[in-house]
Design a protein around this motif. Structure first.
Motif, PDB file in Angstrom:
ATOM      1  N   ASP A  40     -51.353   7.323  19.387  1.00 14.88           N
ATOM      2  CA  ASP A  40     -52.085   6.491  18.433  1.00 14.88           C
ATOM      3  C   ASP A  40     -51.443   5.113  18.463  1.00 14.88           C
ATOM      4  O   ASP A  40     -50.413   4.879  17.829  1.00 14.88           O
ATOM      5  CB  ASP A  40     -52.010   7.105  17.039  1.00 14.88           C
ATOM      6  N   ALA A  44     -54.216   0.469  12.718  1.00 16.14           N
ATOM      7  CA  ALA A  44     -55.012   1.593  12.221  1.00 16.14           C
ATOM      8  C   ALA A  44     -56.424   1.179  11.839  1.00 16.14           C
ATOM      9  O   ALA A  44     -57.338   2.012  11.866  1.00 16.14           O
ATOM     10  CB  ALA A  44     -54.309   2.241  11.031  1.00 16.14           C
ATOM     11  N   ARG A  75     -57.761   0.240  18.418  1.00 18.31           N
ATOM     12  CA  ARG A  75     -56.882   1.350  18.065  1.00 18.31           C
ATOM     13  C   ARG A  75     -57.138   2.419  19.120  1.00 18.31           C
ATOM     14  O   ARG A  75     -58.259   2.917  19.253  1.00 18.31           O
ATOM     15  CB  ARG A  75     -57.202   1.919  16.688  1.00 18.31           C
TER      16      ARG A  75
END
Length: 304
Positions: A40, A44, A75
């Motif tokens: 990730d 965000a 992202r």
């Protein structure tokens, strides 16, 4: 059946993979759970892009694309499928099914990033990702597909049958050398070792052994009817849909025409067959693939 966890030390020296670990607990069914690892990277709140790997790789395959996509403003989310990479691994090949993998990956996606996302999918990443697009087209702003397809029976190619038999019967199913053979550019010893890292012994390879036999390429196989039902919704997908296939891939070369001719959003897109590009295209042409994702997302209005 045991749920195996690859020892962390197996991943202690992975080249060009500085990304933080992230984890999600998947309900496997039958009262079982497993940890799923995913990358990730990027803010965000940035527009999300999902990178779905296939058989028998893991998110390491995307290490060259991830920084380019983050720099473009995404992202970037790249999960390791259950049975692969840093994710947990049921040791019974019979436990792995196409339907279960769709369900497991959908759990992850719904929990981690429910907003509409761009999708890049290759190999089994397409068998799973394209099914997800058909199920929830509103959750995908655009798609870039490479060296993949959504089969619904028929007659498999000799190359695929040979691969399926090799995965089932090879006494030494060495993953790293397999990845090296299926690229048009040579891998380093460290890269080969990185693809071997998730599989310290034979029981850890249950998913990798099982996956080729789950591809519904022959009439009557599990998954055929589900994919037939998925195709009308996938064909109606009208957002930008780009194919970037490798000219040196013996397994999927030519399959892009079935996507281009049938999916509404593929009309008028700058589809390419990439030179010097094997099955694991992310190793051979990462810049071209990442740029394809960026341009397609901009065309879709997903990325500024």
């Amino acid at each position: 059946m045991e749920i195996l966890r690859t020892p962390a030390e197996r991943f202690a020296v992975i080249p060009d993979f500085p990304f933080a670990e992230n984890w999600f607990e998947v309900d496997l069914g039958d009262g079982l759970t497993a940890r799923q690892h995913y990358v990730d990277e990027g803010p965000a709140d940035a527009p999300p892009v999902l990178l779905l790997h296939g058989e028998p790789s893991w998110s390491f395959l995307y290490r060259k694309m991830i920084p380019i996509l983050v720099d473009a403003g995404f992202r970037v989310l790249a999960p390791d499928l259950i049975g692969f990479g840093k994710s947990d691994k049921p040791d019974d090949p019979e436990f792995y099914t196409y339907a279960r993998h769709v369900e497991w990956l959908t759990q992850w996606r719904d929990a981690i990033e429910p907003r509409p996302a761009a999708l890049f999918c290759q190999d089994w990443g397409g068998l799973l990702g394209l099914r997800m697009v058909a199920q929830s087209p509103e959750l995908f702003s655009c798609v870039v597909a490479s060296n993949t397809f959504l089969p619904a029976g028929g007659t498999p190619s000799p190359a695929f049958l040979a691969w399926r038999e090799f995965a089932r019967t090879s006494p030494d199913f060495a993953i790293g050398p397999l990845l090296d053979r299926a690229t048009a550019t040579a891998r380093t010893e460290a890269e080969i070792a990185a693809y071997d890292a998730p599989f310290p012994s034979e029981p850890y390879k249950a998913g990798a052994r099982a996956f080729p036999g789950l591809v519904p390429v022959e009439d009557g196989m599990p998954g055929v009817e589900e994919n037939k039902r998925a195709w009308p919704a996938l064909a109606a997908y009208s957002k930008p849909f780009l194919t970037l296939f490798g000219e040196d891939d013996p397994i999927t070369k030519g399959s892009e025409r079935f996507l281009i001719e049938r999916i509404a959003g593929a009309a008028g897109q700058p589809h390419l067959t990439l030179p010097n590009c094997g099955h694991f295209c992310q190793e051979d042409q990462p810049v071209a693939l990442a740029q394809g994702v960026i341009e397609t997302a901009r065309k879709a209005g997903h990325l500024g």
